[in-house]
Design a protein around this motif. Structure first.
Motif, PDB file in Angstrom:
ATOM      1  N   VAL A 114       0.738  -1.432   0.578  1.00 30.20           N
ATOM      2  CA  VAL A 114       0.378   0.167  -0.041  1.00 30.20           C
ATOM      3  C   VAL A 114       0.801   0.952  -0.119  1.00 30.20           C
ATOM      4  N   VAL A 115       0.470   2.178  -0.954  1.00 32.59           N
ATOM      5  CA  VAL A 115       0.829   3.358  -1.462  1.00 32.59           C
ATOM      6  C   VAL A 115       0.321   4.562  -0.621  1.00 32.59           C
ATOM      7  N   LYS A 116      -0.081   4.417  -0.693  1.00 36.90           N
ATOM      8  CA  LYS A 116      -0.918   6.003  -0.705  1.00 36.90           C
ATOM      9  C   LYS A 116      -3.107   4.908   0.276  1.00 36.90           C
ATOM     10  N   ILE A 117      -3.396   6.172   1.014  1.00 38.39           N
ATOM     11  CA  ILE A 117      -4.240   5.355   2.378  1.00 38.39           C
ATOM     12  C   ILE A 117      -5.321   6.743   1.963  1.00 38.39           C
ATOM     13  N   GLU A 118      -7.217   6.517   1.154  1.00 33.35           N
ATOM     14  CA  GLU A 118      -8.103   7.691   1.008  1.00 33.35           C
ATOM     15  C   GLU A 118      -8.986   6.874   2.270  1.00 33.35           C
ATOM     16  N   THR A 119      -9.578   7.919   3.037  1.00 31.46           N
ATOM     17  CA  THR A 119     -11.078   6.800   3.864  1.00 31.46           C
ATOM     18  C   THR A 119     -11.792   8.085   3.288  1.00 31.46           C
ATOM     19  N   VAL A 120     -12.794   7.272   3.457  1.00 28.27           N
ATOM     20  CA  VAL A 120     -13.761   8.116   3.160  1.00 28.27           C
ATOM     21  C   VAL A 120     -15.783   8.056   3.773  1.00 28.27           C
ATOM     22  N   PRO A 121     -15.624   8.519   5.386  1.00 24.65           N
ATOM     23  CA  PRO A 121     -16.426   8.362   6.549  1.00 24.65           C
ATOM     24  C   PRO A 121     -17.660   9.306   5.845  1.00 24.65           C
ATOM     25  N   GLN A 122     -19.071   8.759   6.120  1.00 27.50           N
ATOM     26  CA  GLN A 122     -20.213   9.193   6.570  1.00 27.50           C
ATOM     27  C   GLN A 122     -20.311  10.695   6.537  1.00 27.50           C
ATOM     28  N   ASP A 123     -19.716  11.156   6.913  1.00 26.82           N
ATOM     29  CA  ASP A 123     -20.293  12.561   7.602  1.00 26.82           C
ATOM     30  C   ASP A 123     -19.224  12.325   8.477  1.00 26.82           C
ATOM     31  N   ARG A 124     -18.933  14.485   8.770  1.00 24.97           N
ATOM     32  CA  ARG A 124     -17.653  14.946  10.329  1.00 24.97           C
ATOM     33  C   ARG A 124     -18.264  13.930  11.204  1.00 24.97           C
ATOM     34  N   GLU A 146      -8.862   2.439  13.052  1.00 22.42           N
ATOM     35  CA  GLU A 146     -10.347   2.165  13.644  1.00 22.42           C
ATOM     36  C   GLU A 146     -11.608   3.368  13.151  1.00 22.42           C
ATOM     37  N   LEU A 147     -12.735   2.750  13.526  1.00 18.19           N
ATOM     38  CA  LEU A 147     -14.249   3.230  13.088  1.00 18.19           C
ATOM     39  C   LEU A 147     -14.722   4.028  13.756  1.00 18.19           C
ATOM     40  N   ILE A 148     -15.079   4.776  13.660  1.00 19.35           N
ATOM     41  CA  ILE A 148     -14.959   5.974  15.502  1.00 19.35           C
ATOM     42  C   ILE A 148     -16.446   6.772  14.999  1.00 19.35           C
ATOM     43  N   PRO A 149     -17.879   6.078  15.215  1.00 21.29           N
ATOM     44  CA  PRO A 149     -18.361   5.388  15.912  1.00 21.29           C
ATOM     45  C   PRO A 149     -18.820   3.871  14.801  1.00 21.29           C
ATOM     46  N   PHE A 150     -18.952   3.010  15.264  1.00 17.06           N
ATOM     47  CA  PHE A 150     -19.792   2.099  13.630  1.00 17.06           C
ATOM     48  C   PHE A 150     -20.067   1.188  14.283  1.00 17.06           C
ATOM     49  N   ASN A 151     -21.583   2.124  14.130  1.00 16.93           N
ATOM     50  CA  ASN A 151     -23.191   1.846  15.072  1.00 16.93           C
ATOM     51  C   ASN A 151     -23.924   1.127  13.832  1.00 16.93           C
ATOM     52  N   ARG A 152     -24.987   1.172  14.628  1.00 12.08           N
ATOM     53  CA  ARG A 152     -25.503   0.268  13.126  1.00 12.08           C
ATOM     54  C   ARG A 152     -25.809   0.268  11.909  1.00 12.08           C
ATOM     55  N   LYS A 153     -26.107  -0.032  10.748  1.00 15.93           N
ATOM     56  CA  LYS A 153     -25.639   0.412   9.197  1.00 15.93           C
ATOM     57  C   LYS A 153     -25.169   1.703   8.652  1.00 15.93           C
ATOM     58  N   ASP A 154     -23.981   1.667   9.948  1.00 10.99           N
ATOM     59  CA  ASP A 154     -23.251   2.724   9.200  1.00 10.99           C
ATOM     60  C   ASP A 154     -22.456   1.605   7.856  1.00 10.99           C
TER      61      ASP A 154
END
Length: 207
Positions: A114-124, A146-154
Motif C-alpha cells: 500500500v503506497v497511499k490511503i484515502e478514507t471516506v467517512p459518511q459525515d463529519r 479504527e472506525l469511530i463510531p461504527f453504529n448499526r447500518k454505518d
C-alpha cells in the motif's frame, strides 16, 4: 350423532391444559420471549464488506523504447512505480449492536504494498483513525485502522493505492481481520479492470 372427540381424548386434552395454563399464567411465555431476545442480541455480530479493485496503470508490455512508469511528484522528491491499482473496501455494520470504536485491519501478501490511503467517512461525525503511517517512502502490506463510531447500518469506505511485484492481483489477496467477536460477510465484490491503455508516463502532481 358421532362425536369428534372421545372421552379419552378429552381427558388427555384437559391434562395438557392443566399443565400449560399455569405455565402461561406464571410468565413462562415472557421468559421464552426474553430468552429469544437475549440470544438474538448476543449472537456474533456481522460486518458486511465489499471490495472493488480497479487497475489504474499496468503496462501490457515492457519495451526498451518506452517509459512504463507511474510517477508521484512531491515538493522535493518523486516516486516511481511500475503499476498502480486502487482497492476500494466498503465496510458496513450489518449487526444489531452499535460499536463505539471498531478496530480492524487489512493484511496483504508481501509482494503487494500500500503506497497511499484515502478514507471516506459518511459525515463529519464519523472518523477513520489510521494506525498505519503509510507514505510513498514507507509502504506496507499491513494496514490497521479504527472506525469511530461504527453504529448499526454505518458504512465506511477505504481506498488503498496498491503496487504489486507479481502478475496478478486477486480479491482473495485482501484479508480483513478484527479482534472483535464478529464475522465478515461478503457482499457483492468486484474485480474491475479499467480500459486504460498503455502510456509513456503518468505524473500525479503534488501529493
Amino acid at each position: 350423532m358421532d362425536t369428534l372427540v372421545t372421552n379419552g381424548q378429552t381427558d388427555t386434552i384437559m391434562e395438557w391444559l392443566k399443565i400449560l395454563l399455569p405455565l402461561l399464567g406464571g410468565g413462562a411465555v415472557g421468559a421464552i420471549i426474553t430468552m429469544i431476545v437475549t440470544t438474538y442480541r448476543n449472537k456474533i455480530q456481522s460486518v458486511g464488506h465489499k471490495i472493488q479493485i480497479d487497475k489504474i496503470f499496468y503496462p501490457d508490455a515492457i519495451s526498451n523504447t518506452e517509459i512504463t512508469k507511474i510517477t508521484f511528484s512531491g515538493a522535493t522528491q518523486t516516486y516511481h512505480f511500475d503499476n498502480l491499482f486502487i482497492a476500494t473496501v466498503l465496510l458496513t455494520n450489518s449487526g444489531n449492536k452499535d460499536i463505539e470504536k471498531f478496530i480492524c485491519g487489512i493484511t496483504l501478501p508481501e509482494n503487494i504494498k500500500v503506497v497511499k490511503i484515502e478514507t471516506v467517512p459518511q459525515d463529519r461525525h464519523h472518523t477513520v483513525l489510521l494506525k498505519s503511517d503509510i507514505k510513498f517512502d514507507n509502504t506496507s502490506s499491513e494496514i490497521d485502522f479504527e472506525l469511530i463510531p461504527f453504529n448499526r447500518k454505518d458504512a465506511y469506505e477505504i481506498k488503498l493505492y496498491l503496487t504489486i511485484s507479481k502478475d496478478t492481483l486477486e480479491l482473495a489477496d485482501i484479508k480483513l481481520g478484527s479482534p472483535h467477536p464478529i464475522k465478515f460477510v461478503a457482499m457483492n465484490s468486484e474485480l474491475i479492470w479499467n480500459s486504460a491503455k498503455k502510456v509513456m508516463e503518468i505524473t500525479i502532481g503534488h501529493y
